[in-house]
Enzyme design. Structure first.
Site, short mmCIF file in Angstrom:
data_model
loop_
_atom_site.label_atom_id
_atom_site.label_comp_id
_atom_site.label_asym_id
_atom_site.label_seq_id
_atom_site.Cartn_x
_atom_site.Cartn_y
_atom_site.Cartn_z
N ARG A 162 -1.23 -17.20 -10.09
CA ARG A 162 -0.47 -16.35 -10.80
C ARG A 162 0.34 -17.29 -12.15
O ARG A 162 1.45 -17.11 -12.09
CB ARG A 162 0.44 -15.68 -10.05
CG ARG A 162 -0.11 -14.69 -9.13
CD ARG A 162 -0.71 -13.68 -9.66
NE ARG A 162 -0.78 -12.46 -8.90
CZ ARG A 162 -1.83 -12.28 -7.94
NH1 ARG A 162 -2.83 -13.11 -7.84
NH2 ARG A 162 -1.91 -11.37 -7.03
N SER A 234 2.53 -6.30 -6.68
CA SER A 234 3.46 -7.22 -5.72
C SER A 234 4.63 -7.71 -6.67
O SER A 234 4.53 -8.44 -7.78
CB SER A 234 2.34 -8.37 -5.72
OG SER A 234 1.40 -8.32 -4.97
N GLU A 329 7.44 -12.56 -8.54
CA GLU A 329 6.32 -12.64 -9.44
C GLU A 329 6.70 -11.91 -10.67
O GLU A 329 6.20 -12.30 -11.72
CB GLU A 329 4.96 -11.80 -8.48
CG GLU A 329 3.68 -12.25 -9.57
CD GLU A 329 2.52 -11.36 -8.80
OE1 GLU A 329 2.28 -11.42 -7.59
OE2 GLU A 329 2.01 -10.84 -9.90
N1 EPU Z 1 1.26 -7.66 5.37
C1 EPU Z 1 1.87 -7.03 6.69
N2 EPU Z 1 2.79 -6.23 6.20
C2 EPU Z 1 2.91 -5.80 4.95
C3 EPU Z 1 2.09 -6.45 3.88
C4 EPU Z 1 1.19 -7.45 4.20
O1 EPU Z 1 1.58 -7.35 7.60
O2 EPU Z 1 3.88 -5.01 4.54
C5 EPU Z 1 0.13 -8.75 5.86
C6 EPU Z 1 -1.37 -8.15 6.13
O3 EPU Z 1 -1.48 -7.34 7.13
C7 EPU Z 1 -2.27 -9.21 5.75
C8 EPU Z 1 -1.37 -10.07 4.91
O4 EPU Z 1 0.09 -9.63 5.01
O5 EPU Z 1 -2.60 -9.75 6.94
C9 EPU Z 1 -1.84 -10.22 3.58
O6 EPU Z 1 -1.73 -8.64 2.89
P1 EPU Z 1 -2.72 -8.48 1.86
O7 EPU Z 1 -4.00 -8.84 2.11
O8 EPU Z 1 -2.21 -6.92 1.29
O9 EPU Z 1 -2.34 -9.25 0.56
P2 EPU Z 1 -1.12 -9.96 -0.21
O10 EPU Z 1 -1.14 -11.62 0.34
O11 EPU Z 1 0.18 -9.27 0.39
C10 EPU Z 1 -2.10 -10.60 -2.52
C11 EPU Z 1 -2.03 -10.11 -4.07
C12 EPU Z 1 -2.13 -8.62 -4.15
C13 EPU Z 1 -3.53 -8.52 -4.03
C14 EPU Z 1 -4.04 -8.84 -2.74
C15 EPU Z 1 -5.53 -8.54 -2.21
C16 EPU Z 1 0.09 -11.50 -4.48
C17 EPU Z 1 1.51 -11.81 -4.51
N3 EPU Z 1 -0.63 -10.39 -4.14
O12 EPU Z 1 -1.25 -9.66 -1.67
O13 EPU Z 1 -1.94 -8.63 -5.50
O14 EPU Z 1 -4.12 -7.06 -4.42
O15 EPU Z 1 -3.51 -10.09 -2.29
O16 EPU Z 1 -5.93 -9.57 -2.90
O17 EPU Z 1 -0.64 -12.72 -4.40
C18 EPU Z 1 -0.48 -7.89 -7.33
O18 EPU Z 1 -0.43 -9.04 -7.72
O19 EPU Z 1 0.27 -6.80 -8.01
C19 EPU Z 1 -1.21 -7.53 -6.03
C20 EPU Z 1 -1.18 -6.39 -5.74
#
Ligand code: EPU
Length: 333
Positions: A162, A234, A329
């Site tokens: 990002r 996010s 972010e």
């Molecule tokens: N998790 C939880 N509780 C929550 C949210 C997440 O336990 O409320 C756990 C999930 O179970 C998983 C881990 O955290 O084990 C990661 O969650 P997720 O795969 O949903 O992805 P993320 O790391 O939270 C990132 C990006 C998203 C993107 C997803 C999928 C960032 C800040 N966010 O989210 O980007 O869609 O990966 O690749 O890097 C965005 O930038 O607007 C966005 C949505």
């Protein structure tokens, strides 16, 4: 060219924050942008894209600039790749849909990300194991201080998570006019992130279109549609902690998800916030999405200050519980 005084920014931010700017200027070509440079030289300005990564905390004293440069043009075609040059104001997901419909791959994992092409190249958008830097060939810009055109190769954009040169050393200096993408003619699916493979488990052959549909289903199952409920995706970045911090935390929280990186360990901010009990909670009119704690939402009529207060309280709670500082972010204005 659109030029509006005391313009409402409600249609220009997906959080649905109801504020105005002194002036809003939208240009449709590089020539029009050059014409307005003398006007922005003396005052505060902010160049926006689709407004999907912004939180306005009050009236904007200055000029909001928005590109209306459109167009998707095939500029080169080799045995392995097709190169397309896209105007900064094209809606990101329309470009992904165009590529998938024409059989070119590389962008399908980035389906349904809100926003426009120009901002995607500034922000290095990413999802489901792909970042846009993997597909960008070059970024064309105009220097807002001199009017000179400058082309950045993908290396010169210094992309990170990002992050790009346009958010650091060159912040606010260049307006992106066109982005050229290198798309694959031979499809290599990226299915290893999260539950994409699981979504496609019943398919013998996987196509870019199937991956796009799967990503859309996954996103829609946990991310709120900004047209229905204001949000900016996010809200926080996933923090990267040093290995020694991780080694201390991991035994205390064995179920903590993490990703090993060269320079540390990335921990999902959504998980940290969820563990603090914030999922589905609210402070006044600003809330935390009940399905993905990384996303803050406008429950209706929230001000930017409401959202900022919620953000600060969450950051403090995460710090108290885990000793980790998480950062927004979203660009807070
Ligand atoms: N998790 C939880 N509780 C929550 C949210 C997440 O336990 O409320 C756990 C999930 O179970 C998983 C881990 O955290 O084990 C990661 O969650 P997720 O795969 O949903 O992805 P993320 O790391 O939270 C990132 C990006 C998203 C993107 C997803 C999928 C960032 C800040 N966010 O989210 O980007 O869609 O990966 O690749 O890097 C965005 O930038 O607007 C966005 C949505």
């Amino acid at each position: 060219m659109k030029d509006i005084l005391n313009c409402s920014l409600l249609p220009y931010n997906t959080f649905g924050i109801d504020v105005c700017a002194d002036r809003f200027i939208e240009y449709s070509s590089e020539e029009e942008l050059l014409q307005i440079l003398p006007q922005i030289a003396q005052c505060r300005y902010l160049h926006i894209g689709g407004g999907s990564n912004l939180l306005f905390t009050g009236h904007f004293n200055g000029i909001i600039l928005h590109s209306a440069i459109k167009g998707i043009e095939v500029v080169d075609d080799t045995t392995d790749y097709r190169f397309i040059r896209v105007g900064a104001a094209e809606v990101w997901d329309d470009v992904v849909a165009y590529c998938v419909a024409n059989g070119f791959s590389g962008l399908e994992n980035l389906s349904l990300i809100p926003g426009e092409v120009g901002a995607s190249a500034v922000q290095n958008i990413g999802a489901y194991g792909v970042e846009v830097k993997d597909v960008i060939q070059k970024v064309e810009t105009i220097d807002l201080t001199t009017g000179e055109q400058r082309m950045f190769t993908v290396g010169e954009c210094r992309y990170g998570y990002r992050q790009s040169i346009f958010k650091q050393e060159l912040k606010d200096r260049y307006a992106v006019t066109y982005v050229t993408y290198r798309l694959n003619k031979v499809f290599t699916p990226h299915l290893d992130y999260g539950n994409i493979r699981q979504e496609l488990a019943d398919k013998d052959v996987v196509t870019p279109s199937m991956v796009r549909d799967a990503i859309i289903r996954i996103r829609q199952s946990k991310l709120p549609d900004p047209k229905v409920q204001g949000n900016a995706g996010s809200f926080f970045k996933n923090p990267v902690v040093g290995r020694e911090v991780f080694e201390k935390l991991h035994p205390l929280y064995p179920s903590m998800p993490y990703y090993e990186l060269e320079d540390g360990v990335k921990i999902p901010a959504g998980w940290l916030i969820d563990q603090c009990g914030w999922k589905g909670k609210n402070m006044g009119r600003a809330g935390v999405n009940p399905l993905q704690a990384l996303v803050l939402v406008n429950l209706g009529g929230a001000t930017g200050e409401d959202v900022l207060q919620l953000c600060n309280t969450i950051c403090e709670d995460v710090f108290q519980k885990f000793g980790i500082r998480i950062e927004p972010e979203v660009n807070i204005i």
